[in-house]
Design an enzyme around this catalytic site. Structure first.
Site, PDB file in Angstrom:
ATOM      1  N   GLU A 354      86.325  86.561  -3.100  1.00  0.00           N
ATOM      2  CA  GLU A 354      85.553  87.563  -3.847  1.00  0.00           C
ATOM      3  C   GLU A 354      84.268  86.895  -4.307  1.00  0.00           C
ATOM      4  O   GLU A 354      84.276  86.053  -5.198  1.00  0.00           O
ATOM      5  CB  GLU A 354      86.375  88.083  -5.034  1.00  0.00           C
ATOM      6  CG  GLU A 354      85.805  89.367  -5.634  1.00  0.00           C
ATOM      7  CD  GLU A 354      84.748  89.126  -6.680  1.00  0.00           C
ATOM      8  OE1 GLU A 354      83.561  89.357  -6.367  1.00  0.00           O
ATOM      9  OE2 GLU A 354      85.089  88.719  -7.796  1.00  0.00           O
ATOM     10  N   CYS A 389      79.746  90.108 -11.685  1.00  0.00           N
ATOM     11  CA  CYS A 389      79.718  90.289 -10.226  1.00  0.00           C
ATOM     12  C   CYS A 389      79.562  91.745  -9.833  1.00  0.00           C
ATOM     13  O   CYS A 389      79.067  92.041  -8.741  1.00  0.00           O
ATOM     14  CB  CYS A 389      80.964  89.682  -9.583  1.00  0.00           C
ATOM     15  SG  CYS A 389      82.514  90.436 -10.103  1.00  0.00           S
TER      16      CYS A 389
END
Length: 644
Positions: A354, A389
């Site tokens: 990720e 993020c």
């Protein structure tokens, strides 16, 4: 089914609530009867039906209230435990401010220095883990997992329920520890650390067991086998897994993988960022205390941290290539991911990656309430100083709303500039905290200058900020940069900082084109009154996650989370995240006790007659897969003939 426990206060409250609701309903019915006697008299059947429906609804409400557990089942009733707060987590802590806030200390080359990014206060030094330390961690975790892997769900739920209660009752302490090590505000920690972690625990308690139940699969379609063969997938723990987590959410990013690992019967060695070692030590100790209180082995959870690899110390790469790990989840940057994947390949360890994002916040022409949208944009861009993020990296606005939205945002930032600083000790009101370090300030300023040189307009900020109270703190001005175009570097690179980038689109298709022009594919949002148009945009975005008329809500516990393209691959979270930490064992079994597989004589070694064997198999295939009843009957006779 879980038992429900209600204390006397809850029962009294329940009774009074139901009684009040019933009395209110009776009062309304009497009022109707008094005001409309003739209608009532002529519609006795209607009144009877209405009364019945109301009674059923009242019963339904009562059942829903009772069926919502007020406490956990006794099989996993939470256990209370305590943990001393570190000195630096005390309110109004007077820690020494360091001249240098670097993690490196030339006088202690094998230690990691920790500082508060908001104030520069020194938090402590921790020895960087060695290869021998890593081997010991994996060994301890493996030994603990050999027992834990066979635990029933009640034991696992007990641990999670105990952890849930501790977090709920110690929010101030947890937020202060997270803020002291990351520089964020207490409010940002409350929403981004505590709220989401409690939601993950509670979702896992409520839905996790169902996700891990054996999964029956339909089939086989073979006519002969489908009557006595069953097939299912059984989900078993992998063993010792690892998670390498980023620093931007030191509590949530650390606990998320631990929650999933423990619930799936695994042990875990978490590698935290060297930027947040101090808080990670406390948070992992919290988990270990919870395990001890529940009479479980605290060695199930281990914490590793290393200095970045050098010629003399390669412990970080040794960690990611360790053959003892059965799975790795990595949350971090793209450059680091390349090294991790290279190391993990040595032991064929599967990795979920990720990485960063360049999430677009798309505003269509049909969007009307721009003032409300400006609040969402501000929160989504500047929360945690943009170090998120799934934060808003680009605001892409169709031409009808672009100028108005630019004005609204610029006026807001001019009239009420965001206050920067530290509220860890509640000494002042602030809107935005610090960044984790000043290492990227040159890069951020260069991105802004490149955009301005190519035609963008800088309306607010654009450079680092020297805080008058905290000169050792790491602050960057809240920035508003408009008229950005795809050829500018800031439109293609992840900012991960407090820079609000705005791009103007010609129409809906151009919005999609601009959003997909960046090499990332983590998430995105689309806002508009035309739901059909919003769904068109959502389906056209090349991302792993999309929110319609909302921001970042795709990061909910029931959904898998992850990106595509430059944002990585694989998923964590949701049922898929739990199943990804299991060995999906395919099991085929007999469903009829009196039927079992036998090798037919024509196929038994040694083959006595190849022609007969061929005809036998051919007839079997025809009978198994033909759609003709007559062909199947003929094949049965042929099988009987060839079997002799």
């Amino acid at each position: 089914m879980s038992k429900v426990y209600l204390n006397s206060d809850m029962i009294n409250h329940l009774n009074s609530t139901v009684q009040a609701y019933f009395n209110l309903w009776l009062e309304k019915q009497n009022a109707i009867m008094r005001s409309q006697p003739q209608i009532i008299q002529d519609n006795q059947k209607l009144i009877g039906i209405t009364t019945l429906v109301a009674s059923i609804f009242t019963l339904y409400v009562l059942v829903k209230i009772i069926s919502t557990p007020a406490k956990c089942s006794s099989s996993y009733k939470p256990v209370k435990f305590s943990l001393p707060a570190p000195e630096a987590a005390q309110n109004n802590w007077k820690g020494k401010r360091s001249v240098s806030t670097n993690i490196w200390n030339p006088e202690e080359p094998n230690f990691i220095q920790c500082h508060c990014p908001a104030t520069g206060q020194y938090l402590g030094s921790f020895p960087s883990k060695t290869e021998a330390d890593i081997d010991e961690m994996v060994s301890k975790a493996g030994k603990a997992q050999s027992t834990w892997g066979n635990s029933d769900f009640s034991r696992r739920l007990r641990v999670l329920a105990s952890l849930h209660d501790y977090i709920l009752n110690n929010q101030d302490l947890i937020a202060r520890v997270a803020c002291r090590d990351s520089g964020k505000t207490m409010l940002d920690a409350s929403m981004g650390e505590i709220l989401v972690t409690l939601e993950k625990i509670q979702w896992t308690i409520k839905h996790g067991q169902r996700a891990l139940q054996p999964s029956r699969r339909p089939g086989p379609t073979n006519f002969f086998m489908k009557w006595y063969k069953g097939a299912e997938i059984r989900y078993e723990p992998l063993g010792v897994i690892s998670s390498i987590v980023s620093w931007n959410y030191p509590f949530h990013n650390l606990l998320g993988p631990i929650i999933a690992a423990l619930f799936t019967g695994n042990a875990i060695v978490v590698k935290c960022s060297e930027q947040v070692v101090w808080s990670s030590e406390f948070f992992v100790e919290l988990i270990r205390k919870c395990l001890e209180a529940c009479d479980e082995d605290p060695d199930l959870v281990q914490l590793c941290y290393c200095l970045p690899p050098t010629e003399n110390d390669d412990s970080a790469n040794y960690f990611t290539s360790h053959p003892g790990f059965k799975h790795i989840t990595f949350i971090g940057s793209q450059p680091v991911a390349h090294y991790i994947l290279k190391c993990a390949a040595k032991s064929l360890t599967p990795v979920v990656v990720e990485l960063g994002g360049k999430d677009a916040f798309i505003v269509l022409d049909s969007a009307k309430n721009l003032d409300a949208l400006s609040s969402i944009i501000m929160r989504g861009t500047f929360q945690s100083s943009g170090q998120n993020c799934i934060g808003i990296e680009r605001v892409i606005v169709s031409k009808e709303n672009y100028d108005d939205l630019v004005k609204i945002l610029n006026d807001r930032m001019t009239a009420n500039p965001l206050r920067q600083g530290s509220d860890i000790d509640h000494l002042e009101n602030v809107d935005m905290g610090a960044m984790i370090s000043d290492n990227r300030f040159d890069e951020l300023e260069a991105l802004v200058k490149d955009a301005v040189a190519k035609g963008a307009r800088l309306l607010q900020g654009g450079s680092r900020f020297k805080h008058p109270k905290y000169p050792q703190g790491h602050y960057f001005q809240p920035t508003l940069l408009v008229d950005v175009t795809p050829e500018m570097k800031i439109a293609q690179n992840e900012v991960f900082g407090p820079i609000l980038v705005m791009m103007k689109a010609k129409n809906t298709d151009h919005c999609v084109q601009l959003a997909n022009s960046a090499p990332f594919g983590l998430g995105g949002s689309v806002f508009g009154a035309d739901i059909k148009e919003c769904n068109y945009v959502a389906n056209s975005l090349q991302t792993g996650n999309v929110a319609i008329n909302d921001f970042a809500t795709f990061y909910v516990c029931q959904l898998p989370f992850g990106g595509i393209n430059g944002s990585g691959y694989g998923k964590f979270g949701g049922e898929e995240g739990l199943l990804g930490l299991c060995n999906a064992k395919s099991v085929c079994f007999d469903t009829l006790p009196f039927v079992s597989t036998q090798i037919p004589k024509p196929l038994d070694y040694p083959i006595r007659n190849n022609a007969k064997a061929w005809n036998f198999v051919k007839s079997f295939i025809v009978g198994a897969y033909t759609n003709s009843t007559w062909q199947r009957i003929k094949s049965l006779f042929s099988l009987a003939k060839e079997a002799s």
